[in-house]
Design a protein around this motif. Structure first.
Motif, mmCIF file in Angstrom:
data_model
loop_
_atom_site.group_PDB
_atom_site.id
_atom_site.type_symbol
_atom_site.label_atom_id
_atom_site.label_comp_id
_atom_site.label_asym_id
_atom_site.label_seq_id
_atom_site.Cartn_x
_atom_site.Cartn_y
_atom_site.Cartn_z
ATOM 1 N N ASN A 150 -1.925 -6.984 -6.768
ATOM 2 C CA ASN A 150 -1.846 -6.013 -5.668
ATOM 3 C C ASN A 150 -2.552 -6.467 -4.385
ATOM 4 O O ASN A 150 -3.117 -5.646 -3.679
ATOM 5 C CB ASN A 150 -2.434 -4.679 -6.136
ATOM 6 C CG ASN A 150 -3.906 -4.792 -6.477
ATOM 7 O OD1 ASN A 150 -4.446 -5.895 -6.553
ATOM 8 N ND2 ASN A 150 -4.555 -3.666 -6.660
ATOM 9 N N MET A 152 -2.906 -8.389 -0.512
ATOM 10 C CA MET A 152 -2.122 -8.772 0.666
ATOM 11 C C MET A 152 -2.228 -10.289 0.771
ATOM 12 O O MET A 152 -3.325 -10.837 0.743
ATOM 13 C CB MET A 152 -2.667 -8.102 1.934
ATOM 14 C CG MET A 152 -1.805 -8.434 3.138
ATOM 15 S SD MET A 152 -2.066 -7.335 4.538
ATOM 16 C CE MET A 152 -3.405 -8.201 5.344
ATOM 17 N N PHE A 164 2.982 -8.969 0.524
ATOM 18 C CA PHE A 164 2.088 -8.370 -0.476
ATOM 19 C C PHE A 164 2.543 -8.756 -1.878
ATOM 20 O O PHE A 164 3.733 -9.000 -2.108
ATOM 21 C CB PHE A 164 2.137 -6.845 -0.390
ATOM 22 C CG PHE A 164 1.642 -6.278 0.905
ATOM 23 C CD1 PHE A 164 0.291 -5.987 1.081
ATOM 24 C CD2 PHE A 164 2.524 -6.022 1.943
ATOM 25 C CE1 PHE A 164 -0.168 -5.445 2.272
ATOM 26 C CE2 PHE A 164 2.075 -5.480 3.140
ATOM 27 C CZ PHE A 164 0.717 -5.189 3.308
ATOM 28 N N ILE A 168 1.178 -3.538 -5.367
ATOM 29 C CA ILE A 168 0.318 -2.773 -4.443
ATOM 30 C C ILE A 168 0.896 -1.371 -4.195
ATOM 31 O O ILE A 168 2.105 -1.201 -4.088
ATOM 32 C CB ILE A 168 0.108 -3.566 -3.123
ATOM 33 C CG1 ILE A 168 -1.009 -2.928 -2.303
ATOM 34 C CG2 ILE A 168 1.394 -3.686 -2.327
ATOM 35 C CD1 ILE A 168 -1.558 -3.847 -1.227
ATOM 36 N N ILE A 173 -1.722 -0.435 0.848
ATOM 37 C CA ILE A 173 -0.981 -1.140 1.915
ATOM 38 C C ILE A 173 -1.496 -0.666 3.271
ATOM 39 O O ILE A 173 -1.833 -1.471 4.154
ATOM 40 C CB ILE A 173 0.539 -0.858 1.808
ATOM 41 C CG1 ILE A 173 1.099 -1.435 0.512
ATOM 42 C CG2 ILE A 173 1.294 -1.415 3.016
ATOM 43 C CD1 ILE A 173 2.554 -1.103 0.238
ATOM 44 N N HIS A 176 -4.903 -1.943 4.262
ATOM 45 C CA HIS A 176 -4.898 -3.307 4.808
ATOM 46 C C HIS A 176 -4.428 -3.316 6.260
ATOM 47 O O HIS A 176 -4.983 -3.999 7.102
ATOM 48 C CB HIS A 176 -3.955 -4.215 4.001
ATOM 49 C CG HIS A 176 -4.534 -4.708 2.722
ATOM 50 N ND1 HIS A 176 -5.585 -5.597 2.675
ATOM 51 C CD2 HIS A 176 -4.199 -4.445 1.441
ATOM 52 C CE1 HIS A 176 -5.874 -5.858 1.403
ATOM 53 N NE2 HIS A 176 -5.057 -5.170 0.637
ATOM 54 N N LEU A 184 3.005 0.217 7.648
ATOM 55 C CA LEU A 184 4.328 -0.075 7.087
ATOM 56 C C LEU A 184 5.259 1.092 7.422
ATOM 57 O O LEU A 184 6.439 0.923 7.643
ATOM 58 C CB LEU A 184 4.224 -0.266 5.563
ATOM 59 C CG LEU A 184 5.539 -0.444 4.800
ATOM 60 C CD1 LEU A 184 6.310 -1.671 5.303
ATOM 61 C CD2 LEU A 184 5.296 -0.567 3.304
ATOM 62 N N LEU A 196 4.956 -0.981 -4.062
ATOM 63 C CA LEU A 196 5.889 -1.653 -3.143
ATOM 64 C C LEU A 196 7.087 -2.237 -3.910
ATOM 65 O O LEU A 196 8.239 -2.088 -3.493
ATOM 66 C CB LEU A 196 5.125 -2.741 -2.374
ATOM 67 C CG LEU A 196 5.876 -3.546 -1.335
ATOM 68 C CD1 LEU A 196 6.561 -2.660 -0.310
ATOM 69 C CD2 LEU A 196 4.907 -4.512 -0.615
#
Ligand SMILES: Cc1cc2nc3c(=O)[nH]c(=O)nc-3n(C[C@H](O)[C@H](O)[C@H](O)COP(=O)(O)OP(=O)(O)OC[C@H]3O[C@@H](n4cnc5c(N)ncnc54)[C@H](O)[C@@H]3O)c2cc1C
Length: 536
Positions: A150, A152, A164, A168, A173, A176, A184, A196
């Protein structure tokens, strides 16, 4: 042993979050479907005793403890709920692995290939259509949970893409990207727990897809490990080099392999991100306004239109009697009828100038269709609670009710008739059993050519889990047929899994299904990858 920390083992979300239902909403439920039938929960301890011995040969990456095998034996569909709350789950993976790097994933696929082991990748476990159902297979079944895969890997603000590891989850997400000024922008209602990789292979759609795009637009490249080898997808801005492999991976529901790395398009966090409440005096006015707005290219970030019944339940769930009273008075002064009103939430995200301009343009259409703007407070409340609504599933079950959702997409000329027919067949579905149901709908993903229809339905639990499942099966079948008869898609955003399997060929056709089967079996000739889903 993996700890479940503070998430519910037999329900949705964190144990610390409980949403009570206001008296008015409880009264509405009792009046419409009858008093709830509270059922006793099946104890976890008994479940763990039911898990049979593992059929897997021992491997350092694989855990065979009953606890992990039980937790990875289901998703969040209503049949899953009936299973884990009622004690009827009877198939469990033989082991669970938690790979932390690509070498470990490769090793697990190699092990499965050599030992004829079925693989079910597990992202966040939020599937609502039976994607994670353990097949009745002579071969052992291994759940590969990607929660520790998970990180980045890369972020490039210049090209606005980030890569990624596929396990994750939504909040990680954003954790990050946000400090870097980016997002995103993918916010499904399951955002807190879904992954994701899961989003990509089920073609997920988020609440602000009008601005950022659904996962179909956000997914630009990555890597898939199949039993036959690796597929790399370059994150090009565009390509005319034949069919796009991305589109084979999206919606593949693990039938092709494990999506390990996902490269996505990211966007700067907008300066303004506001949601406004709007009321229309009738469904016809509201729908026509939305259709026209979608044809006008106005840069809105979200649009959610509730039909009159959903508007009524939303207001009773809000529980703010005084505010509802003021709102009703205001709408009455503006000439609205006593019933049939529809609430819309319309969002704008971007620069202050752009938002102001879009708001002005939108207001012209709202006025044209006799709509009334009621400011930002409803939008603020929606934003605050946007991931909390699913917690109502726990509350309702505790009160003796089951709740589920259905979704489709059709062109504008069929939206009203399809929505009304889905609700009608649902309302009549349990009449032979002497039971009533409550169904209401909204549109949450609108397009220039048509819209999704998202219907929620609610019915009483029966005195055994088997009978509750039968009620659900009757309702699911009758509503799915209504969707297919209207030539709608059997799923706008949840995918096929096992629950929609009988209906996918109506959309793809015989040759289309053969094509998908051939693609999957080319990379997975032994049918090791999630058999029984998508293509059977
Ligand atoms: C309360 C609630 C609200 C929801 N709201 C939305 C919504 O707003 N929009 C929406 O689109 N969906 C929604 N869903 C459905 C669900 O969240 C999505 O289908 C989501 O994409 C599933 O992701 P996941 O990580 O939980 O996948 P899982 O449930 O773990 O798995 C789903 C499927 O994907 C496969 N899979 C997972 N990861 C990988 C991988 N890396 N490689 C290959 N295969 C993989 C699994 O094998 C399985 O077949 C909702 C579900 C719930 C319970």
């Amino acid at each position: 042993m993996e700890k479940r920390k503070n998430t519910r083992w037999n329900g949705w979300g964190y144990e610390s979050v409980y949403i009570d239902i206001p008296c008015k909403a409880k009264e509405l439920l009792t009046d419409t479907v009858g008093p709830g039938k509270i059922q006793k929960d099946y104890p976890l301890k008994e479940y763990l005793n039911k898990v049979p011995p593992s059929r897997l040969a021992s491997h350092p990456l694989i855990i065979t403890a009953p606890r992990e095998r039980f937790f990875h034996a289901h998703g969040q569909s209503l049949p899953d709920w009936i299973g884990f709350r009622g004690g009827t789950l009877d198939r469990f993976p033989d082991g669970v692995a938690f790979p932390e790097n690509i070498e470990q994933i490769q090793e697990l696929i190699h092990y499965a290939n050599n030992n004829q082991v079925v693989i079910i990748p597990y992202g966040g476990g939020t599937s609502v259509v039976g994607h994670l159902k353990v097949p009745d297979d002579k071969r052992p079944v291994l759940s590969i949970c990607l929660k520790r895969f998970n990180r980045m890997i890369a972020f490039d603000p210049y090209t606005r893409i980030a890569t990624f590891e596929a396990g994750i989850k939504g909040p990680e997400i954003e954790r990050h990207l946000n400090p870097k000024g980016f997002t995103l922008g993918h916010f499904p209602q399951s955002f807190e727990f879904s992954s994701l990789g899961g989003w990509v292979v089920t073609r997920s759609s988020g609440q602000q897809a009008l601005k950022y795009g659904s996962i179909n637009e956000l997914f630009v490249g990555g890597q898939v490990l199949t039993p036959k080898g690796k597929i790399d997808i370059l994150p090009l801005p565009a390509s005319a080099a034949g069919p796009d492999i991305k589109h084979l991976v999206m919606g593949s529901e693990a039938r092709m392999g494990i999506l390990t790395h996902v490269t996505v398009k990211v966007s700067p966090i907008p300066h303004k991100d506001d949601v406004y409440g709007v009321f229309f005096p009738s469904w016809e006015n509201a729908l026509e306004a939305v259709r026209v707005i979608m044809g006008e290219d106005i840069p809105i970030s979200m649009l959610r239109l509730s039909n009159p019944r959903e508007t009524q339940i939303n207001l009773s769930l809000a529980g703010r009697n005084r505010l509802s009273w003021i709102l009703n008075k205001y709408l009455k002064i503006r000439g609205f009828p006593d019933s049939g009103n529809c609430m819309a939430l319309i969002g704008f995200a971007g620069s202050s100038r752009m938002v102001l301009q879009a708001f002005k343009e939108l207001s012209i259409h709202i006025r044209k269709f006799k709509g009334v703007r009621v400011g930002k407070s409803m939008g603020k409340a929606w934003k605050k609670n946007r991931f909390r609504a699913p917690y109502l599933r726990n509350t309702l079950w505790d009160l003796g009710y089951a709740i589920d959702t259905l979704e489709t997409a059709v062109n504008w000329d069929k939206v009203t008739s399809t929505m009304k027919n889905i609700e009608k067949v649902l309302h009549q579905g349990l009449t032979p059993l002497g039971e009533k149901i409550y169904a209401f709908s909204h549109l949450s993903h609108v397009y220039p050519t048509g819209s999704n229809i998202y219907t929620t339905f609610l019915f009483r639990l029966a005195d055994t889990p088997e009978k509750t499942l039968l009620r659900w099966k009757i309702l699911k079948k009758t509503a799915s047929r209504a969707i297919i008869n209207a030539r709608g898609t059997i799923s706008h955003q949840h995918g096929i899994g096992v629950d929609h399997l009988p209906y996918i060929s109506a959309e793809k056709g015989k040759l289309g299904m053969e094509l998908i089967r051939t693609l999957c079996s080319h990379v997975d000739p032994e049918k090791l990858m999630n058999p029984g889903k998508l293509i059977g």
